[in-house]
Design a protein around this motif. Sequence first.
Motif: not given
Length: 527
Positions: A416-419, A485-491, A507-510
């Motif tokens: 993700h470019a902006d991220g 690890a950077l993810t949108g998933f936090s299970q 780590l969960v984003k943001p």
Amino acid sequence: MSTDANLIRADRFAEIGLIIQRDAGLIIERWLRRAAEEKPPATAAHRQVLMDQLPSFLAELGRALAESGDPENSRHCVPAVEHGEQRWQAGWSLADLIHDYQLLRLVLLNYLDEVLERALELREVLAVGLALDEAIAASVVGFNQFCELQARRQTDALHDADRRKNEFLATLAHELRNPLAPLRSALDLIHLHGTDPATVDQLVEIMDRQVVQMTRLVEDLLDMSRIALGKLTLKKVRLDARTAINQAVQTVSHHLQLKEHELKVSLPSEPLWVDGDQGRLVQVFVNLLNNAIKYTPDRGKIALSAERRGETALVQVRDNGIGIAPEMRSRIFEMFTQIDLGDGREDGGLGIGLSLVRRLVALHGGTIDVCSDGLRKGSAFSVTLPLVEPGDNSFAEAPAPGHLAVGRKVLLIEDHADGRRSLALLLKIVGHTVEAAENGRRGLDLAAANPPEVALVDIGLPDVDGYEVGRELRVKLGPELFLVALTGFSQPEDRRRALESGFDAHLVKPVDLQTLQSLIAGHFGRR
Ligand code: ADP
């Protein structure tokens, strides 16, 4: 002889009526034995249901037969209705019910034959059968009414849930748009006056607040779906509840100042040991404090206290705000419930905070309750948590926020470019050297050319799976590399999968810079 029901009912069957009344207990016993033989699962619960109603049912049946029934008023049907209702509630099917009445008929007729020492006459058999048929009919009517009531209740509940969900969606759209407007304006202003440091400072403060607000909303939404899916789990350790309370107070301090409230905190001098998830307990107390702040007009008084009460820790958050009407007190813990008073609404909220809080407290084995003397008379929320034996205090304390890592070689792999740009910029500003890659292959190439000390890898990459990138980096760079690890998933299973792939952290984003810095500092500090 006529078989017309009214004529049969009008006949007197004094002898058999008296026998049934007199021997109701014996008949029931035989019936129970027979039912148990035929249906071994006839449980104690069933038996209890039978025992509740059958004595009076048989007594009434006997009386009706003995006295010659008033055709309009078959009293034996009254216990039959209750009997029917109770059976349905105990989970019996229509077939079960009819079968049991058939058994009763059989047992009853055999018993009467036996006691009278003769075969019953046809009209006597018909009279007993009719009374039992009426009982079955009454039972079915009772059941139908019971079902209709249940169905009506369920429909009402579904309509209510649907209405609240629609209201919730409207609120959600509204709440998400609220922080967007100041963010948009702040960005426009930076474009116009981006060189004036004082303006930028002010705008950054506004943007920070709005991003925190949006992140909180999204976190609450995620928690809500975790609850719905039954996936909300705790990472429990033995901890002092006072630490979580203090952390919560720090978290809300800015909000508190904005509304110019006075907060009095009173904590015991002894630790309050509980088995808890530090982050989740902080969330509980932050939620209660934020509500007290929101729903109390400016310059109000808020008190937070904790004490030992027998085997539990009692934590109370009191305010002198808008209060809660008695009829709303239990409802505010339901999902999507908001009291529409106008007050406090400008601070936003989705009406899910308290239901999350109740769930989290319950997962800790505790309770939550609310008291209020009524509207405009303030509220008091009380949380109890079971106390445990003192801990050895060995759980990992998060490094102090001031203890920040500096000067590491960081490789950031994020598509993700902006991220990617914003996180790389932040990492550079706090002193790291950063190389950034937009996909897995490029990241692996950069790592081979210039091995990093820290690698931050997005899991959802366009070319190679982030777990695979992590595995390759671990193999090539060995245990020295700090792999995050950077993810949108936090299970929990996402975290487990990351750790199994060789990642040190997940780590969960943001990503919160301070958390990341603490992790890096913690990792290199331990070595
Ligand atoms: P939200 O604050 O997002 O609306 P919550 O689930 O936290 O949702 O609270 C549900 C409702 O309970 C709030 O909308 C508010 O009407 C009421 N409430 C919660 N805390 C307080 C309080 N301290 N004083 C008065 N009302 C409160």
